[in-house]
Design a protein around this motif. Sequence first.
Motif, PDB file in Angstrom:
ATOM      1  N   ASP A 138       0.841  -1.201   0.000  1.00 40.33           N
ATOM      2  CA  ASP A 138       0.000   0.000   0.000  1.00 40.33           C
ATOM      3  C   ASP A 138       0.879   1.255   0.000  1.00 40.33           C
ATOM      4  O   ASP A 138       1.292   1.733   1.043  1.00 40.33           O
ATOM      5  CB  ASP A 138      -0.917  -0.010   1.225  1.00 40.33           C
ATOM      6  CG  ASP A 138      -1.949   1.106   1.232  1.00 40.33           C
ATOM      7  OD1 ASP A 138      -1.907   1.987   0.351  1.00 40.33           O
ATOM      8  OD2 ASP A 138      -2.802   1.080   2.142  1.00 40.33           O
ATOM      9  N   ARG A 139       1.120   1.792  -1.173  1.00 37.12           N
ATOM     10  CA  ARG A 139       1.938   3.012  -1.271  1.00 37.12           C
ATOM     11  C   ARG A 139       1.104   4.282  -1.093  1.00 37.12           C
ATOM     12  O   ARG A 139       1.632   5.381  -1.145  1.00 37.12           O
ATOM     13  CB  ARG A 139       2.678   3.062  -2.603  1.00 37.12           C
ATOM     14  CG  ARG A 139       3.714   1.965  -2.707  1.00 37.12           C
ATOM     15  CD  ARG A 139       4.844   2.380  -3.600  1.00 37.12           C
ATOM     16  NE  ARG A 139       5.798   1.301  -3.734  1.00 37.12           N
ATOM     17  CZ  ARG A 139       6.928   1.231  -3.044  1.00 37.12           C
ATOM     18  NH1 ARG A 139       7.249   2.164  -2.201  1.00 37.12           N
ATOM     19  NH2 ARG A 139       7.746   0.214  -3.220  1.00 37.12           N
ATOM     20  N   PHE A 140      -0.198   4.130  -0.875  1.00 38.29           N
ATOM     21  CA  PHE A 140      -1.080   5.284  -0.720  1.00 38.29           C
ATOM     22  C   PHE A 140      -1.351   5.643   0.737  1.00 38.29           C
ATOM     23  O   PHE A 140      -2.209   6.459   1.022  1.00 38.29           O
ATOM     24  CB  PHE A 140      -2.401   5.046  -1.466  1.00 38.29           C
ATOM     25  CG  PHE A 140      -2.218   4.949  -2.945  1.00 38.29           C
ATOM     26  CD1 PHE A 140      -2.081   6.095  -3.712  1.00 38.29           C
ATOM     27  CD2 PHE A 140      -2.153   3.714  -3.564  1.00 38.29           C
ATOM     28  CE1 PHE A 140      -1.892   6.011  -5.086  1.00 38.29           C
ATOM     29  CE2 PHE A 140      -1.965   3.618  -4.933  1.00 38.29           C
ATOM     30  CZ  PHE A 140      -1.839   4.770  -5.697  1.00 38.29           C
ATOM     31  N   MET A 141      -0.629   5.012   1.659  1.00 38.72           N
ATOM     32  CA  MET A 141      -0.825   5.336   3.071  1.00 38.72           C
ATOM     33  C   MET A 141      -0.503   6.811   3.311  1.00 38.72           C
ATOM     34  O   MET A 141       0.322   7.391   2.613  1.00 38.72           O
ATOM     35  CB  MET A 141       0.076   4.461   3.944  1.00 38.72           C
ATOM     36  CG  MET A 141      -0.323   3.002   3.971  1.00 38.72           C
ATOM     37  SD  MET A 141       0.827   2.006   4.913  1.00 38.72           S
ATOM     38  CE  MET A 141       2.235   1.966   3.803  1.00 38.72           C
ATOM     39  N   GLN A 142      -1.159   7.388   4.305  1.00 41.78           N
ATOM     40  CA  GLN A 142      -0.933   8.791   4.668  1.00 41.78           C
ATOM     41  C   GLN A 142      -0.696   8.895   6.160  1.00 41.78           C
ATOM     42  O   GLN A 142      -1.469   8.344   6.947  1.00 41.78           O
ATOM     43  CB  GLN A 142      -2.140   9.650   4.316  1.00 41.78           C
ATOM     44  CG  GLN A 142      -2.448   9.734   2.852  1.00 41.78           C
ATOM     45  CD  GLN A 142      -3.699  10.569   2.622  1.00 41.78           C
ATOM     46  OE1 GLN A 142      -4.259  11.164   3.531  1.00 41.78           O
ATOM     47  NE2 GLN A 142      -4.144  10.609   1.383  1.00 41.78           N
ATOM     48  N   ILE A 143       0.341   9.618   6.527  1.00 35.47           N
ATOM     49  CA  ILE A 143       0.607   9.921   7.930  1.00 35.47           C
ATOM     50  C   ILE A 143      -0.016  11.287   8.203  1.00 35.47           C
ATOM     51  O   ILE A 143       0.262  12.254   7.497  1.00 35.47           O
ATOM     52  CB  ILE A 143       2.117   9.905   8.219  1.00 35.47           C
ATOM     53  CG1 ILE A 143       2.661   8.494   7.986  1.00 35.47           C
ATOM     54  CG2 ILE A 143       2.398  10.397   9.642  1.00 35.47           C
ATOM     55  CD1 ILE A 143       4.164   8.389   8.015  1.00 35.47           C
ATOM     56  N   THR A 144      -0.887  11.341   9.214  1.00 38.58           N
ATOM     57  CA  THR A 144      -1.628  12.573   9.496  1.00 38.58           C
ATOM     58  C   THR A 144      -1.655  12.853  10.996  1.00 38.58           C
ATOM     59  O   THR A 144      -1.294  11.995  11.809  1.00 38.58           O
ATOM     60  CB  THR A 144      -3.090  12.477   9.008  1.00 38.58           C
ATOM     61  OG1 THR A 144      -3.778  11.508   9.802  1.00 38.58           O
ATOM     62  CG2 THR A 144      -3.176  12.098   7.543  1.00 38.58           C
ATOM     63  N   ASP A 145      -2.131  14.039  11.325  1.00 35.71           N
ATOM     64  CA  ASP A 145      -2.471  14.408  12.698  1.00 35.71           C
ATOM     65  C   ASP A 145      -1.339  14.262  13.707  1.00 35.71           C
ATOM     66  O   ASP A 145      -1.588  13.960  14.875  1.00 35.71           O
ATOM     67  CB  ASP A 145      -3.699  13.625  13.189  1.00 35.71           C
ATOM     68  CG  ASP A 145      -4.930  13.902  12.349  1.00 35.71           C
ATOM     69  OD1 ASP A 145      -5.165  15.081  12.033  1.00 35.71           O
ATOM     70  OD2 ASP A 145      -5.641  12.948  11.998  1.00 35.71           O
ATOM     71  N   VAL A 146      -0.097  14.450  13.282  1.00 36.87           N
ATOM     72  CA  VAL A 146       1.009  14.422  14.241  1.00 36.87           C
ATOM     73  C   VAL A 146       0.866  15.672  15.106  1.00 36.87           C
ATOM     74  O   VAL A 146       0.864  16.793  14.602  1.00 36.87           O
ATOM     75  CB  VAL A 146       2.386  14.403  13.529  1.00 36.87           C
ATOM     76  CG1 VAL A 146       3.514  14.450  14.550  1.00 36.87           C
ATOM     77  CG2 VAL A 146       2.509  13.187  12.623  1.00 36.87           C
TER      78      VAL A 146
END
Length: 168
Positions: A132-140
């Motif tokens: 899954d290359r579409f993962m997103q890291i958010t809300d840090v």
Amino acid sequence: MSKLTHVNHQGEANMVDVSSKDSTTRSAKAMAKILMKSATLQKIKDNDFKKGDVLSVARIAGIMAAKQTHHLIPMCHSLNLSKVSVDFEFIENGVQITTFAKLNAQTGVEMEALTAASIAALTIYDMCKAVDRFMQITDVQLLEKQGGKSGQWSNDTQHSRQTSKDHD
């Protein structure tokens, strides 16, 4: 507006001298989210990755990162942490990471908690990117801190205060 502490009177980068501050128990809690496809999340839940147990590796990476924060963020002090934890919660479309750092020192541990959350999220990404290359890291974000001269701070309190100020 408060003055920037990592810049001297000439505008140059400056490590803050904390030697005159009192040592107190200080702690910080931070979070990050990593969003992904439902199939990727299921593979994490099923521990179905050739690289190993994704969350166990991410937990170790987060703890190690907190201990190395001063090597990564130029103006951070080297700290003798007494506690670091990295916890995971499955959410609808990903994983929420919550970290906690604690010590007794002359400076806070916010950056260590934030670094732990960020690196744990990056580790999950690294271990799952093949599927899954579409993962997103958010809300840090910092959730709360305690100790030191400024005492207790909570993101919930600050956010609600800021929101009400914006609407006044």
